[in-house]
Design a protein around this motif. Structure first.
Motif, PDB file in Angstrom:
ATOM      1  N   ILE A 202     -13.028  37.038  30.654  1.00 40.13           N
ATOM      2  CA  ILE A 202     -11.871  36.490  29.933  1.00 40.13           C
ATOM      3  C   ILE A 202     -12.322  35.520  28.845  1.00 40.13           C
ATOM      4  O   ILE A 202     -13.109  34.602  29.101  1.00 40.13           O
ATOM      5  N   THR A 203     -11.841  35.732  27.636  1.00 40.45           N
ATOM      6  CA  THR A 203     -12.085  34.826  26.513  1.00 40.45           C
ATOM      7  C   THR A 203     -10.744  34.441  25.897  1.00 40.45           C
ATOM      8  O   THR A 203      -9.880  35.302  25.683  1.00 40.45           O
ATOM      9  N   LEU A 204     -10.568  33.149  25.667  1.00 36.82           N
ATOM     10  CA  LEU A 204      -9.322  32.658  25.081  1.00 36.82           C
ATOM     11  C   LEU A 204      -9.575  32.250  23.634  1.00 36.82           C
ATOM     12  O   LEU A 204     -10.396  31.382  23.362  1.00 36.82           O
ATOM     13  N   GLN A 205      -8.881  32.896  22.706  1.00 35.04           N
ATOM     14  CA  GLN A 205      -8.976  32.524  21.296  1.00 35.04           C
ATOM     15  C   GLN A 205      -7.798  31.628  20.936  1.00 35.04           C
ATOM     16  O   GLN A 205      -6.665  31.878  21.369  1.00 35.04           O
TER      17      GLN A 205
ATOM     18  N   ASP B 101      -1.612  28.857  19.177  1.00 43.80           N
ATOM     19  CA  ASP B 101      -1.790  30.271  18.801  1.00 43.80           C
ATOM     20  C   ASP B 101      -2.788  30.959  19.745  1.00 43.80           C
ATOM     21  O   ASP B 101      -3.748  31.621  19.307  1.00 43.80           O
ATOM     22  N   LYS B 102      -2.554  30.797  21.019  1.00 47.35           N
ATOM     23  CA  LYS B 102      -3.497  31.329  22.021  1.00 47.35           C
ATOM     24  C   LYS B 102      -3.398  32.839  22.146  1.00 47.35           C
ATOM     25  O   LYS B 102      -2.320  33.415  22.100  1.00 47.35           O
ATOM     26  N   GLN B 103      -4.550  33.448  22.341  1.00 42.06           N
ATOM     27  CA  GLN B 103      -4.623  34.899  22.568  1.00 42.06           C
ATOM     28  C   GLN B 103      -5.758  35.168  23.562  1.00 42.06           C
ATOM     29  O   GLN B 103      -6.910  34.797  23.312  1.00 42.06           O
ATOM     30  N   GLN B 104      -5.389  35.795  24.659  1.00 38.80           N
ATOM     31  CA  GLN B 104      -6.394  36.067  25.713  1.00 38.80           C
ATOM     32  C   GLN B 104      -6.991  37.456  25.500  1.00 38.80           C
ATOM     33  O   GLN B 104      -6.277  38.442  25.310  1.00 38.80           O
ATOM     34  N   ILE B 105      -8.323  37.502  25.555  1.00 42.21           N
ATOM     35  CA  ILE B 105      -9.035  38.762  25.322  1.00 42.21           C
ATOM     36  C   ILE B 105      -9.921  39.048  26.538  1.00 42.21           C
ATOM     37  O   ILE B 105     -10.593  38.157  27.057  1.00 42.21           O
ATOM     38  N   ARG B 106      -9.918  40.288  26.986  1.00 40.95           N
ATOM     39  CA  ARG B 106     -10.797  40.715  28.078  1.00 40.95           C
ATOM     40  C   ARG B 106     -11.869  41.644  27.532  1.00 40.95           C
ATOM     41  O   ARG B 106     -11.580  42.551  26.769  1.00 40.95           O
TER      42      ARG B 106
ATOM     43  N   ARG C  76     -10.822  28.961  14.009  1.00 45.04           N
ATOM     44  CA  ARG C  76     -10.421  29.740  15.194  1.00 45.04           C
ATOM     45  C   ARG C  76     -11.552  29.640  16.220  1.00 45.04           C
ATOM     46  O   ARG C  76     -12.709  29.955  15.915  1.00 45.04           O
ATOM     47  N   PHE C  77     -11.195  29.201  17.421  1.00 46.69           N
ATOM     48  CA  PHE C  77     -12.198  29.022  18.478  1.00 46.69           C
ATOM     49  C   PHE C  77     -12.091  30.121  19.530  1.00 46.69           C
ATOM     50  O   PHE C  77     -11.004  30.668  19.782  1.00 46.69           O
ATOM     51  N   SER C  78     -13.224  30.406  20.152  1.00 47.99           N
ATOM     52  CA  SER C  78     -13.259  31.308  21.306  1.00 47.99           C
ATOM     53  C   SER C  78     -13.760  30.504  22.506  1.00 47.99           C
ATOM     54  O   SER C  78     -14.879  29.967  22.479  1.00 47.99           O
ATOM     55  N   LEU C  79     -12.917  30.432  23.543  1.00 48.05           N
ATOM     56  CA  LEU C  79     -13.285  29.729  24.763  1.00 48.05           C
ATOM     57  C   LEU C  79     -13.716  30.766  25.803  1.00 48.05           C
ATOM     58  O   LEU C  79     -12.875  31.492  26.357  1.00 48.05           O
ATOM     59  N   SER C  80     -15.009  30.855  26.029  1.00 51.98           N
ATOM     60  CA  SER C  80     -15.533  31.775  27.047  1.00 51.98           C
ATOM     61  C   SER C  80     -15.506  31.064  28.392  1.00 51.98           C
ATOM     62  O   SER C  80     -16.073  29.970  28.534  1.00 51.98           O
TER      63      SER C  80
END
Length: 280
Positions: free
Chosen positions: A124-127, A274-279, A162-166
């Motif tokens: 899971i990564t949260l942008q 502006d959160k977006q969750q990416i798998r 824009r950040f990516s939270l791993s």
């Protein structure tokens, strides 16, 4: 035949050795020193084995094929049992076993060694965009590999980073506690890192290695932060490598984002927008 007999009379014990063939007596089994295992007993009934207080414990072993090492082991065991006072005049197998377990077998204390903390990257990564409590947005500095907290006016939204939270998981982190994360700038190799010169401070560090697993003491441990979310929009980011140090911003506009301790007069709460969750 080697006979080992221990007899208890009143408060005295003695160990006697007899051989069927006196010529085979080994001088290694007795000593004239004060530390000898054999105890003197002035009580004549005890010396003549007529003591009627306690019956002795008889240990009988064949001379062959027992080795000298086995005989020595028995003497060591008897020496440790030398001052054992039986609770009753009768001994059964269980009572003898209890005496041996309590007085002959020594405990070995084992201490658990804490394993090295390990953090494994999840799928899971949260942008998102990040701003502080005063709505200042985190942007890249144009003069150094650092971040700045700036109040963006209308038409300047392109400066937002824009950040990516791993997210990471670890057995050492309790459930429902802080979430270990790495913060990077999306579509780049730049990560937020807590370094320590004279004191911990925050920089952007270019990373090209594999970050699937990070262990305590690794060079990349300074990329990890404990993210704690309270309420709807309050997030804090504490350095894993330097506990007690948090990502923070100044109250003034256009100042560098840095690390601070809780007691300092800086802002440590952030909102993720502006959160977006990416798998993956």
């Amino acid at each position: 035949m080697l006979h080992l007999r221990t007899m208890a009379c009143d408060l005295h014990e003695m160990i006697t050795l007899t051989y069927d063939d006196a010529s085979e007596t080994d001088s290694a089994f007795y000593s004239d020193s004060a530390d000898s295992d054999e105890m003197d007993c002035s009580d004549q009934p005890a010396m003549s084995c007529r003591c009627n207080v306690h019956e002795g414990i008889k240990l009988v072993m064949s001379k062959h094929p027992s080795s000298m090492k086995q005989v020595v082991n028995i003497f060591i065991a008897l020496k440790r049992m030398k001052h054992v006072k039986p609770k009753s005049s009768e001994f059964g197998e269980e009572e003898v076993l209890d005496i041996i377990m309590e007085n002959v077998i020594r405990e070995r204390r084992m201490e658990a060694v804490e394993a090295t903390s390990s953090y494994d990257k999840s799928s899971i990564t949260l942008q998102c965009n990040i701003c502080d409590q005063l709505k200042k947005t985190l942007v890249k500095s144009s003069t150094s590999p650092r971040l700045m907290a700036v109040t963006l006016r209308g038409g300047n939204s392109d400066f937002k980073v824009r950040f990516s939270l791993s997210t990471y998981v670890s057995p050492s982190v309790k459930p429902n506690a802080s979430q270990p994360v790495c913060l990077s700038i999306s579509n780049s190799n730049l990560y937020l890192a807590c370094t320590n010169d004279s004191s911990p401070h925050l920089v952007l560090e270019e990373i090209t290695g594999n970050l699937k697993t990070i262990k305590a003491g690794d060079p990349h441990e300074n990329l990890l932060f404990f993210r704690r979310e309270t309420g709807v929009a309050n997030n804090t980011f504490e350095s894993v490598k330097y506990p007690g140090w948090f990502i923070s911003t100044d109250y003034e506009d256009s100042k560098l984002v840095d690390m601070c301790q809780v007691s300092s007069s800086r802002l440590t709460n952030f909102a993720l927008e502006d959160k977006q969750q990416i798998r993956s």
